[in-house]
Design a protein around this motif. Structure first.
Motif, PDB file in Angstrom:
ATOM      1  N   ASN A   1      42.907  19.020  20.529  1.00 53.73           N
ATOM      2  CA  ASN A   1      42.384  18.311  19.363  1.00 53.73           C
ATOM      3  C   ASN A   1      41.665  19.218  18.367  1.00 53.73           C
ATOM      4  OD1 ASN A   1      42.565  15.167  19.513  1.00 53.73           O
ATOM      5  ND2 ASN A   1      42.329  15.881  21.616  1.00 53.73           N
TER       6      ASN A   1
ATOM      7  N   PRO B   1      39.397  25.640  15.655  1.00 53.51           N
ATOM      8  CA  PRO B   1      38.447  25.471  16.765  1.00 53.51           C
ATOM      9  C   PRO B   1      39.166  25.048  18.050  1.00 53.51           C
ATOM     10  CG  PRO B   1      37.831  24.150  14.834  1.00 53.51           C
ATOM     11  CD  PRO B   1      39.214  24.641  14.595  1.00 53.51           C
TER      12      PRO B   1
ATOM     13  N   TYR C   1      36.419  17.176  10.467  1.00 53.51           N
ATOM     14  CA  TYR C   1      35.670  18.204  11.190  1.00 53.51           C
ATOM     15  C   TYR C   1      35.001  19.193  10.225  1.00 53.51           C
ATOM     16  CZ  TYR C   1      34.682  22.422  13.839  1.00 53.51           C
ATOM     17  OH  TYR C   1      34.055  23.512  14.362  1.00 53.51           O
TER      18      TYR C   1
ATOM     19  N   MET D   1      44.531   9.887   8.782  1.00 58.59           N
ATOM     20  CA  MET D   1      44.841   9.798  10.206  1.00 58.59           C
ATOM     21  C   MET D   1      43.618   9.144  10.867  1.00 58.59           C
ATOM     22  SD  MET D   1      47.858  10.999  10.302  1.00 58.59           S
ATOM     23  CE  MET D   1      48.211  11.302  12.041  1.00 58.59           C
TER      24      MET D   1
ATOM     25  N   GLY E   1      44.409  19.261   6.822  1.00 58.48           N
ATOM     26  CA  GLY E   1      43.848  19.260   8.183  1.00 58.48           C
ATOM     27  C   GLY E   1      44.501  18.232   9.082  1.00 58.48           C
TER      28      GLY E   1
ATOM     29  N   ARG F   1      48.340  17.643  11.410  1.00 54.12           N
ATOM     30  CA  ARG F   1      49.549  18.323  11.871  1.00 54.12           C
ATOM     31  C   ARG F   1      50.748  17.373  11.856  1.00 54.12           C
ATOM     32  NH1 ARG F   1      46.878  20.838  17.237  1.00 54.12           N
ATOM     33  NH2 ARG F   1      45.647  18.937  16.957  1.00 54.12           N
TER      34      ARG F   1
ATOM     35  N   ASN G   1      52.839  16.456  13.963  1.00 57.15           N
ATOM     36  CA  ASN G   1      53.240  16.293  15.357  1.00 57.15           C
ATOM     37  C   ASN G   1      53.781  14.879  15.581  1.00 57.15           C
ATOM     38  OD1 ASN G   1      50.942  14.737  15.291  1.00 57.15           O
ATOM     39  ND2 ASN G   1      49.663  16.222  16.367  1.00 57.15           N
TER      40      ASN G   1
ATOM     41  N   ASP H   1      45.780  24.346   6.092  1.00 61.74           N
ATOM     42  CA  ASP H   1      45.337  24.497   7.490  1.00 61.74           C
ATOM     43  C   ASP H   1      44.750  25.887   7.666  1.00 61.74           C
ATOM     44  OD1 ASP H   1      46.205  22.625  10.154  1.00 61.74           O
ATOM     45  OD2 ASP H   1      45.385  24.621  10.564  1.00 61.74           O
ATOM     46  N   ILE H   2      43.789  25.974   8.575  1.00 64.73           N
ATOM     47  CA  ILE H   2      43.134  27.257   8.841  1.00 64.73           C
ATOM     48  C   ILE H   2      43.998  28.121   9.772  1.00 64.73           C
ATOM     49  CG2 ILE H   2      41.811  26.604  10.916  1.00 64.73           C
ATOM     50  CD1 ILE H   2      39.360  27.845   9.170  1.00 64.73           C
TER      51      ILE H   2
ATOM     52  N   GLU I   1      50.480  27.126  12.113  1.00 58.62           N
ATOM     53  CA  GLU I   1      50.808  25.708  12.028  1.00 58.62           C
ATOM     54  C   GLU I   1      51.947  25.467  11.029  1.00 58.62           C
ATOM     55  OE1 GLU I   1      49.815  23.388  14.044  1.00 58.62           O
ATOM     56  OE2 GLU I   1      51.100  21.951  12.976  1.00 58.62           O
TER      57      GLU I   1
ATOM     58  N   GLY J   1      43.651  28.450   4.904  1.00 56.92           N
ATOM     59  CA  GLY J   1      42.239  28.668   4.635  1.00 56.92           C
ATOM     60  C   GLY J   1      41.452  27.501   5.179  1.00 56.92           C
TER      61      GLY J   1
ATOM     62  N   ILE K   1      39.298  24.052   4.904  1.00 58.83           N
ATOM     63  CA  ILE K   1      39.541  22.860   4.088  1.00 58.83           C
ATOM     64  C   ILE K   1      38.695  22.874   2.817  1.00 58.83           C
ATOM     65  CG2 ILE K   1      39.345  20.324   4.027  1.00 58.83           C
ATOM     66  CD1 ILE K   1      41.332  20.967   6.124  1.00 58.83           C
TER      67      ILE K   1
HETATM   68  P1  ADP Z   1      45.243  14.516  13.005  1.00 63.05           P
HETATM   69  O1  ADP Z   1      45.508  14.181  14.437  1.00 63.05           O
HETATM   70  O2  ADP Z   1      44.105  13.761  12.424  1.00 63.05           O
HETATM   71  O3  ADP Z   1      46.486  14.506  12.187  1.00 63.05           O
HETATM   72  P2  ADP Z   1      45.251  17.233  13.858  1.00 63.05           P
HETATM   73  O4  ADP Z   1      44.299  17.446  14.976  1.00 63.05           O
HETATM   74  O5  ADP Z   1      46.689  17.083  14.191  1.00 63.05           O
HETATM   75  O6  ADP Z   1      44.727  16.029  12.960  1.00 63.05           O
HETATM   76  O7  ADP Z   1      45.140  18.439  12.855  1.00 63.05           O
HETATM   77  C1  ADP Z   1      43.941  19.038  12.540  1.00 63.05           C
HETATM   78  C2  ADP Z   1      44.274  20.352  11.862  1.00 63.05           C
HETATM   79  O8  ADP Z   1      43.123  20.765  11.152  1.00 63.05           O
HETATM   80  C3  ADP Z   1      44.637  21.470  12.827  1.00 63.05           C
HETATM   81  O9  ADP Z   1      45.910  21.983  12.504  1.00 63.05           O
HETATM   82  C4  ADP Z   1      43.527  22.510  12.622  1.00 63.05           C
HETATM   83  O10 ADP Z   1      44.031  23.820  12.667  1.00 63.05           O
HETATM   84  C5  ADP Z   1      43.023  22.176  11.247  1.00 63.05           C
HETATM   85  N1  ADP Z   1      41.622  22.500  11.018  1.00 63.05           N
HETATM   86  C6  ADP Z   1      40.561  22.274  11.817  1.00 63.05           C
HETATM   87  N2  ADP Z   1      39.431  22.667  11.237  1.00 63.05           N
HETATM   88  C7  ADP Z   1      39.771  23.167  10.026  1.00 63.05           C
HETATM   89  C8  ADP Z   1      39.046  23.736   8.932  1.00 63.05           C
HETATM   90  N3  ADP Z   1      37.723  23.866   8.960  1.00 63.05           N
HETATM   91  N4  ADP Z   1      39.747  24.121   7.851  1.00 63.05           N
HETATM   92  C9  ADP Z   1      41.088  23.997   7.810  1.00 63.05           C
HETATM   93  N5  ADP Z   1      41.824  23.460   8.795  1.00 63.05           N
HETATM   94  C10 ADP Z   1      41.182  23.055   9.889  1.00 63.05           C
END
Ligand code: ADP
Ligand code: MG
Length: 585
Positions: free
Chosen positions: A112, A176, A241, A262, A295, A297, A299, A322-323, A327, A340, A342
């Motif tokens: 997660n 993270p 987050y 989401m 932020g 995915r 999936n 996305d960081i 991904e 980068g 968010i």
């Molecule tokens: P959701 O289930 O809500 O669709 P996910 O957990 O699949 O969200 O995706 C969260 C994404 O956010 C991950 O790919 C993660 O790498 C990215 N992420 C987490 N923290 C940061 C941040 N500070 N800046 C950019 N991306 C982030």
């Protein structure tokens, strides 16, 4: 230098005292000091050999040490602490079996993208490595490695500072995730000079540095977005987050683009916002031509960005923030990757959009609004149903109202139908208030998230639980009562998994595999530990009970009796169940 003798007296001075010449410290205190130095205030644990004293001493040193009945729930509490605070949540367990119990939550946190550190005591290295059968012998480091972002073992007291620093950085920097820290029993008892020990500790500077997107990537994204006739923004829990709430809101509002949150991103903007497209989800996914992922995915939760749900053969173009660079292109081609953090990425987009950015075509936003209004109107009467026994919609209609009136409360949610329907029906109005089954759709997060959420934020928690989902962590009601946490659990009790009406296909013998004891009194479980139990059979009773419970700020459990015939197999994801090839033939 470190020595492993335990005969010496350890004179650990309090933080205000200067250590005198020759004063000693030990592994226990160095570990606690290292966590405290880095702003970590809470530990979630189950005590036992060899970490019982570590918990005691942490408490003595002013940390909050919350002790659970099972490590998995301590781990889920630590993970959600990480999500809510952007600091790694700490879970502390005993060796082998305790470690394994904690591992489920470590793996779930990693999946997660929640930062947490699982610290487990372990047995004597020399005996474990020669496989001579030590007490709870297990090569824990090797087992943890594939299930988390990073795994470390510390053997010398003077390495504890560096080890904790590495663990923190690994948990919170970039994407993270979970980190494992192996602390052999011997390490905790090792002593070293107090002054040298303090010098060995590391305060992590800038643990999650900003990652700024390059200008070319921003321009590429906006060039694509400009061409869109039916644009869509998808906000994921990464955006929640990041705690870049203002930046995200500004970007969404300035763009005028419909957005889909989401489940754990709900509330970044209020679900009642005019641009929110949740109630038109199928339409926007099918018809959008350019999608900005923030932020989130691509999936299974978003059908991997392709196929019927996405209106194929028409093809969608993606801009993804996305960081984690890897991904990009994980499921479909990303036309404009924006790597980068968010906050930096959405700010860069907003700024580059300038003052004359055109709103999306009215044809599109009108179509989305019409669909949304129609679906909301269709749902409204169902939420007012007075049929007896209660159905899911009637009970959720009550909770929807209660959550709207209590915007600061955290909502924890798990189950099958209880999850799917609550996610859609209950609007959130503030960020990071909805905590649920996440990327895996895991059952068992309920009480761990409720405890972690209450401890970290001090806010009341409403845990909306299927009867089956609750069972995975139900014993933690004792933990909730012990710490007198403001948690109100509502159990949607339909006598079983999915529903309570299945019959044994053989026609006799045991009950069906999905069926529980009829009319179980979960409310009495809460009463067993001094909390308040309620029994509700009508929407009116449910409303009175939950309001009273939330007002009291005390541990409460409301047993909401739901029609046992209500509920569909696996909720919204029944299609994931395999079909028997034989019955089709
Ligand atoms: P959701 O289930 O809500 O669709 P996910 O957990 O699949 O969200 O995706 C969260 C994404 O956010 C991950 O790919 C993660 O790498 C990215 N992420 C987490 N923290 C940061 C941040 N500070 N800046 C950019 N991306 C982030
Ligand atoms: Mg059920």
């Amino acid at each position: 230098m470190a020595s492993s003798g335990s005969a010496q007296v350890v004179t650990h001075p309090s933080a205000s005292e200067e250590p005198g010449p020759g004063a000693l410290t030990d592994g226990f205190h160095l570990l606690i000091d290292a966590l405290k130095m880095n702003g970590i205030e809470n530990i979630y644990c189950v005590p036992g050999i060899p970490i019982t004293d570590l918990g005691r001493m942490a408490q003595a040193e002013g940390m909050r040490v919350i002790s659970f009945r099972h490590e998995q729930h301590a781990g889920h509490a630590a993970a959600i602490a990480g999500f809510l605070s952007k600091k790694p949540g700490i879970c502390l367990t005993v060796s082998a079996p305790g470690f394994l119990n904690g591992l489920t939550s470590l793996a779930n946190a990693t999946t997660n993208c929640f930062p947490m550190i699982l610290i487990s005591g372990s047995s004597e290295r020399e005996i474990v490595d020669l496989q001579q059968g030590d007490y709870e012998e297990m090569d824990q480091l090797a087992i943890a490695k594939p299930l988390c972002k990073a795994a470390y073992r510390v053997l010398h007291a003077n390495d504890i500072g560096i080890a904790v620093a590495r663990a923190i950085r690994a948990a919170v920097s970039g994407r993270p995730g979970g980190v494992y820290l192996d602390v052999p029993a011997q390490l905790l008892g090792q002593t070293m000079d107090e002054v040298e020990g303090q010098k060995s500790l590391v305060e992590v500077i800038d643990p999650a540095p900003a990652q700024i997107p390059i200008g070319d990537a921003v321009a590429r994204a906006l060039d694509l977005l400009k061409t869109a006739k039916r644009p869509l923004i998808i906000l994921g829990k990464g955006a929640a987050y990041a705690q870049a709430d203002e930046e995200v809101r500004n970007f969404v509002k300035k763009s005028g683009i419909p957005y889909l949150p989401m489940s754990m991103a709900k509330g970044l903007l209020p679900d009642t916002h005019e641009q929110c497209a949740s109630a038109a989800r199928s339409l926007v996914l099918k018809q959008a031509d350019v999608v900005v992922m923030v932020g989130a995915r691509l999936n299974w939760l978003l059908s991997h960005g392709k196929g019927k749900s996405w209106g194929e053969p028409h093809s969608t173009k993606f801009i993804q923030i996305d960081i984690e660079p890897r991904e990009m292109d994980s499921n479909v081609e990303i036309a404009a990757p924006l790597v980068g953090d968010i906050g930096s990425c959405v700010s860069a987009l907003s700024e580059a959009m300038g003052d004359a950015w055109p709103l999306p075509p009215a044809e599109w936003t009108d179509a989305v609004r019409q669909k949304k209004d129609a679906n909301i109107a269709k749902m409204a009467p169902k939420l007012l149903s007075n049929s007896l026994p209660m159905n899911f919609h009637a009970a959720l209609g009550v909770l929807k109202q209660i959550v709207a009136e209590r915007p600061d409360a955290l909502v924890v949610n798990e189950g099958a139908n209880t999850l799917d329907l609550a996610r859609g029906i209950i609007d959130m109005s503030k960020p990071r208030k909805r905590l649920d089954v996440g990327t895996w759709g895991i059952m068992g997060i309920g009480m761990g998230f409720a405890v972690g959420g209450a401890v970290e934020t001090g806010q009341p928690v409403l845990a909306i639980e299927g009867d089956s989902a609750f069972g995975f962590s139900g014993m933690e009601v004792e933990t909730i009562c012990r710490y007198q946490l403001p948690v109100c659990i509502v159990i949607f009790n339909n006598n079983g998994i999915y529903r309570g009406t299945d019959v044994n296909p053989s026609g006799g013998g045991d009950v069906a595999t999905t069926v529980f004891v009829k009319d179980a009194r979960y409310d009495q479980m809460m009463e067993a530990f001094g909390g308040v139990g309620y029994y509700a059979t009508t929407p009116e009773e449910l409303k009175r009970a939950v309001n009273e419970a939330m007002d009291s700020g005390k541990p409460c459990l409301v047993n909401a009796v739901i029609d046992e015939a209500a509920g569909t197999e696996s909720g919204n994801i029944g299609k994931l169940n395999p079909q028997s090839a034989l019955s089709k033939a």
